[in-house]
Design a protein around this motif. Structure first.
Motif, short mmCIF file in Angstrom:
data_model
loop_
_atom_site.label_atom_id
_atom_site.label_comp_id
_atom_site.label_asym_id
_atom_site.label_seq_id
_atom_site.Cartn_x
_atom_site.Cartn_y
_atom_site.Cartn_z
N SER A 339 50.12 70.72 -8.43
CA SER A 339 50.63 71.64 -7.40
C SER A 339 49.72 71.95 -6.28
CB SER A 339 51.08 72.90 -8.11
OG SER A 339 51.49 72.90 -9.39
N ARG A 340 49.98 72.13 -5.26
CA ARG A 340 48.99 72.63 -4.07
C ARG A 340 49.79 73.38 -2.90
NH1 ARG A 340 46.84 67.20 -1.14
NH2 ARG A 340 48.84 66.33 -0.57
N VAL A 341 48.74 74.04 -2.35
CA VAL A 341 49.29 74.67 -1.24
C VAL A 341 48.40 74.20 0.01
CG1 VAL A 341 49.57 76.91 0.15
CG2 VAL A 341 49.98 76.65 -2.37
N MET A 342 49.15 73.71 1.29
CA MET A 342 48.24 72.98 2.32
C MET A 342 48.49 74.12 3.40
SD MET A 342 49.08 69.07 1.72
CE MET A 342 47.84 68.65 2.36
N LEU A 343 47.50 74.33 4.30
CA LEU A 343 47.59 74.99 5.75
C LEU A 343 46.82 74.07 6.59
CD1 LEU A 343 48.33 77.72 7.16
CD2 LEU A 343 45.76 78.40 6.67
N ASP A 344 47.56 73.51 7.51
CA ASP A 344 47.02 72.51 8.58
C ASP A 344 47.07 73.08 9.99
OD1 ASP A 344 46.52 70.67 6.79
OD2 ASP A 344 47.70 69.03 7.73
N TYR A 345 46.15 73.12 10.52
CA TYR A 345 46.08 73.70 11.91
C TYR A 345 45.74 72.31 12.80
CZ TYR A 345 44.64 75.71 16.60
OH TYR A 345 44.40 76.11 17.67
N VAL A 346 47.04 72.12 13.64
CA VAL A 346 46.60 70.98 14.44
C VAL A 346 46.49 71.21 16.02
CG1 VAL A 346 47.59 68.50 15.17
CG2 VAL A 346 47.99 69.53 12.83
N ASP A 347 45.55 70.78 16.78
CA ASP A 347 45.37 71.06 18.15
C ASP A 347 45.68 69.58 18.70
OD1 ASP A 347 44.45 72.13 20.56
OD2 ASP A 347 42.29 71.24 20.12
N TRP A 348 46.46 69.70 19.52
CA TRP A 348 47.25 68.35 20.04
C TRP A 348 47.18 68.01 21.46
CZ3 TRP A 348 51.25 69.19 22.83
CH2 TRP A 348 52.05 70.12 22.51
N ASN A 349 47.24 67.06 21.95
CA ASN A 349 47.64 66.89 23.38
C ASN A 349 48.24 65.52 23.43
OD1 ASN A 349 46.00 64.61 24.97
ND2 ASN A 349 44.41 65.89 23.83
N THR A 350 49.21 65.46 24.34
CA THR A 350 50.03 64.24 24.65
C THR A 350 49.95 63.85 26.39
OG1 THR A 350 52.09 65.25 25.23
CG2 THR A 350 51.37 64.45 22.94
N ASN A 351 49.98 62.74 26.51
CA ASN A 351 50.03 62.23 28.13
C ASN A 351 51.20 61.26 28.11
OD1 ASN A 351 49.87 61.96 30.80
ND2 ASN A 351 47.71 61.74 30.51
N ASN A 352 52.55 61.49 28.06
CA ASN A 352 53.36 60.68 28.04
C ASN A 352 53.99 60.14 29.58
OD1 ASN A 352 53.53 60.46 25.17
ND2 ASN A 352 55.12 62.12 25.16
N ARG A 353 54.48 58.83 29.52
CA ARG A 353 54.71 58.32 30.93
C ARG A 353 56.24 58.31 30.81
NH1 ARG A 353 50.80 53.61 32.51
NH2 ARG A 353 50.59 53.15 30.43
N VAL A 354 56.72 58.34 29.77
CA VAL A 354 58.37 58.07 29.65
C VAL A 354 59.00 59.28 28.90
CG1 VAL A 354 58.42 56.56 27.78
CG2 VAL A 354 59.88 56.27 29.53
N GLY A 355 60.26 59.53 28.97
CA GLY A 355 60.69 60.38 27.97
C GLY A 355 60.96 62.09 28.43
N SER A 356 61.20 62.67 27.64
CA SER A 356 61.62 64.26 28.25
C SER A 356 60.26 65.06 28.49
CB SER A 356 62.41 65.03 27.28
OG SER A 356 63.83 64.07 27.12
N TYR A 357 59.25 64.43 27.99
CA TYR A 357 58.20 65.47 27.92
C TYR A 357 56.73 64.85 28.74
CZ TYR A 357 61.01 67.32 24.50
OH TYR A 357 62.16 67.91 23.92
N LYS A 358 57.06 64.55 29.81
CA LYS A 358 56.14 63.45 30.71
C LYS A 358 54.78 64.35 31.07
CE LYS A 358 59.43 60.99 32.86
NZ LYS A 358 60.15 60.20 33.97
N GLY A 359 53.88 63.74 31.33
CA GLY A 359 52.75 64.30 31.76
C GLY A 359 51.72 64.99 30.88
N PRO A 360 50.53 65.27 31.20
CA PRO A 360 49.70 66.12 30.27
C PRO A 360 50.43 67.33 29.78
CG PRO A 360 48.54 65.60 32.22
CD PRO A 360 50.24 65.22 32.54
N ASP A 361 49.95 67.28 28.27
CA ASP A 361 50.49 68.43 27.68
C ASP A 361 49.52 68.96 26.52
OD1 ASP A 361 52.33 70.61 27.00
OD2 ASP A 361 53.60 69.58 25.77
N ASP A 362 49.29 70.11 26.06
CA ASP A 362 48.67 70.33 25.03
C ASP A 362 49.31 71.62 24.23
OD1 ASP A 362 46.78 72.59 25.76
OD2 ASP A 362 46.69 70.99 27.41
N GLY A 363 48.87 71.88 22.86
CA GLY A 363 49.24 72.87 22.12
C GLY A 363 48.74 72.96 20.99
N ASP A 364 49.21 73.77 20.04
CA ASP A 364 48.83 73.74 18.76
C ASP A 364 49.97 73.97 17.78
OD1 ASP A 364 48.84 76.83 17.97
OD2 ASP A 364 47.67 76.34 20.03
N SER A 365 49.85 73.10 16.49
CA SER A 365 50.76 73.29 15.52
C SER A 365 50.26 73.89 14.07
CB SER A 365 51.68 72.10 15.47
OG SER A 365 52.20 71.65 16.49
#
Lengths: 374, 374, 374
Positions: A339-365
């Motif tokens: 058994s375990r408990v996991m806490l993950d903090y993800v600092d992400w960025n994407t730079n997509n050229r196609v689809g619904s979320y184009k261009g530089p974007d960043d955030g955290d999950s």
């Protein structure tokens, strides 16, 4: 075998060990310029029932996932182990994880982060992590080789010949001692595509698995004629510290789009604060069980682990391919060996050229997982 | 019960036996004039988890298949056994294989070829091999009778009344001794069709199950008003040899197409080279476990069996109905009572009058199966 | 734990109890003025496989339903029990029945009628009986409180934030003695709806579950902004008699249709003819196991129970909302602690203002269920 309940026929010849896995996630994303990416919710990541065991020298395993109320067969194989010239060799027939990269080769339930790394994701073939076919693994004192020939997914329709994947991976420990070991690894696969594969796409999630809108995107590659990938692994364990780096390139030939390359790299490191040995198996080159010194369920503190990972995705060689990166800090609390408990903090960025979320974007999950696996 | 692991409550009153089945196939077809029929690939034929047991005199079984990542409930029943006048009778309520023909009445996992024969396929009703309803089986010293009244499939929607099938089968052993026995059998069913059955079709696969394109075709029969079928069984076991023949006629009345008949016959024979008794159960008239004299898993050779089968399909009475035949040679290697490897070579021909593969066509299919079943 | 088979690791630390449930129904409806409602057939109401157990102080349960050949995860949780200040508290994470009304809070397999009552059905939120999230239950000597915060269903897609339900229920026994007890209860939930909830409908079946055409109908409520409900429970057990009444009001706010209320009430009573104590748990306020004094499987008569229920549905406040009522007489035969046969006669009437079955209509439905559950 793993310390859980195991049952035997009266003569001990036939064994049966029930397997279960429950992984429950809460995930929340913030900071994206797109509202649809800033979402929160709960999800069951894995919900599995299954069994493994032996009938004399024959082994078997069947493991089925029911998360999302969908049925998905994972392990379903028969095995036979032998020892020609003192060399342990195991043969498998069935559905299994292919030996491909550190995190692609092993179960997510033992890996130090909530999701597999960029290399495991980007380097996967058309038929994914699992394949139905034949496998062999040979082990030396400080190396192992795993090879497989596999057909289509388990749910493929029978109106076309299968795609065929030929895969191989080798790992080696140039140094291996009481205090730790160095891990070197490399792998390659070549996929002969079936006629039914008329395009290829792969748009991996970059935050937690819950968030469907948070992906590295790319246009699909039409008319693929050949699919291959390779990767390198380097890392090691020293006392209660560990560190690993992986890199992959996947190359897809297409009769209409020309050759397309995709790259990914992942570097991670961790520290078992409470002194446990990292669960990485030098023998197979995959993550195994972290043996907890003082389990919570026996009145102790459990094992605590702090870990970091840096993932890079680069699809720019593909038509409209994007790039992205994610930096993850993980805190794991192993209550006991199951058994375990996991806490993950993800600092992400994407730079997509196609689809619904184009261009530089960043955030955290932020993700929280409660898990039991046996 | 079958030698696998069985668990009991402390008072022995409540028993629980886990059930598992893994069947992994490779199949390859050659020689057809249609490229789409000359295909190869892997498939999981059965992947099951389940359990059976007893609570005192009550029995239960539940068995679910997950092959192709689809959920399909197979056995799901409760039973009660009694012995009025010394005659063993068992009642069942639930989902079960109907007593219908030798191979339609029993589990594929114990039958000598990779797929059921033509008679089991062609003689099946609208609701297939399984039905949800009530069953009774009575056994004498050299005979058995099985009867059932069953409604729709387990996944039927509740917006219409069920179709109802009334089925009966009887088997008899005029000779039964230490060296073997003669098996005679006959069966009949009448199916009262629900309003939701507006047409009937049945286009059985003739090579291995993997190949979706290799079937005996026929136009569907519109506006069916009545469905019935009957069949005859003749065969026997002598020492380590066995032989069986079956024949069926299915008759579908239609208010628009008139009466349509479909015929099939199957003749098969086999030889347990290593001296084992054939697994055919004279008591129930179905294939049961082949008890291996010298299991591989105990250092022996296992059991080896050579078998042949001739199947004939005749749908010519139906609008645009085709014909076909398949001749199969099978080599079976039973590693122990729960595991076997099967190699089937099928020499087939079809003469379809409708669909994508019209006209005379022939070829051969080779299948390899690895199986564990407990 | 419930007397069925339970398995332990050699040190007794890790327990595993297989769970199974088979519920097989026959249902037949007569007397409706609509032919499509007068239908009969068989169905599997529940077919489940699962397991529960403990790893030290941690508990786990996983339970999956396969009826209708669909996969539906039911219980999937981890739990931890503690006793601060002598007060037993259990925390749960995962998928579980929410504490909401007497019959909504507990398993159908232990309740005295084949289907849950009107209050459980009408008072359910958008996300139904189960929810994925966190739960807590605290118990005193004559009371209990259960609260939960839960997100979307287990099969929700991850392209939107989850709806969130905050739910609480409390039960109290002002009188509790050797001969019986009085039960008082109340519950409330508030549901913060996700953006993906663009309309709400709930058209409960009123006969047996088999009959899809026999429902209380209503137009769906567009643009809901808020969903809440509350209910009251009153009842008790005296020797081998029991009686309970429940009432609920659900209120849905909508930005386009205005506030809509739905009401339901259920009153039921029963008599354990053979003298057993009713299985109702005063501790948790749900139905538990009826302990059979003289099980059939040990040569006895089993337990016999006669019960009646009166259900009222009132959707008239909704656009085109209907009304209906059902009066049920049930006869239950408990063969032992895990098996029972149920016969339910339901005299129903509906007065729908929308859908295929408009206007006053009445009839009766007879249901027969065979059940095993452990």
């Amino acid at each position: 075998r793993n310390g859980g309940p195991e049952f035997r026929s009266s003569d001990g010849f036939f064994t049966f060990q029930p397997r279960g896995r429950i992984m429950l996630d809460f995930s929340s994303t913030h900071g994206s310029s797109y509202d649809e990416r800033n979402i929160s919710g709960t999800a069951a990541r894995n919900l599995r029932l299954g069994a493994d065991g032996d009938i004399g020298k024959l082994g078997y395993k069947i493991d089925v996932d029911f998360a999302d109320n969908l049925t998905s067969v994972k392990d379903a194989w028969l095995s036979y182990s032998t020892r020609p010239f003192g060399l342990p060799i195991t043969y498998y027939v069935g559905n299994k994880l292919k030996d491909r990269s550190i995190e692609g080769s092993g179960t997510m339930s033992r890996q130090p982060f909530m999701e597999r790394n960029a290399v495991a994701n980007v380097g996967a073939g058309v038929n994914g992590y699992y394949g139905l076919g034949g496998y062999v693994k040979a082990y030396g004192s400080n190396w192992h080789v795993g090879a497989s020939i596999t057909g289509d997914d388990i749910d493929n329709t029978g109106d076309n010949s299968d795609s065929l994947m030929y895969a191989i991976r080798a790992t080696y420990n140039p140094i291996k001692g009481r205090q730790g070991f160095i891990h070197l690894g490399s792998w390659y696969y070549y996929e002969k595509l079936g006629k039914d594969i008329t395009s290829i796409n792969n748009v991996p999630r970059i935050g937690q698995n819950f968030n469907d809108n948070l992906r590295i995107s790319s246009s699909s590659i039409a008319d693929p004629t050949r699919d291959e990938a390779y990767g390198y692994e380097l890392g090691g364990v020293f006392r209660n510290f560990w560190g690993f780096g992986e890199w992959t390139r996947r190359r897809i030939d297409s009769s209409s789009v020309d050759v397309v390359d995709r790259h990914a790299s992942s570097v991670s490191a961790g520290w078992l604060i409470t002194g446990e040995k990292p669960g990485f198996s030098s023998r197979s080159g995959v993550w195994g069980t972290t043996k907890v010194l003082s389990p919570v369920t026996s009145g102790g503190w459990g094992a605590w682990e702090l870990a970091m990972r840096f993932d890079r995705y680069d699809f720019r060689d593909a038509p409209n391919g994007g790039t992205g990166s994610s930096n993850t800090i993980g805190l794991n609390w192993y209550l006991n060996d199951w058994s375990r408990v996991m806490l993950d903090y993800v600092d992400w960025n994407t730079n997509n050229r196609v689809g619904s979320y184009k261009g530089p974007d960043d955030g955290d999950s932020v993700g929280l997982r409660m898990q039991i696996s046996f």
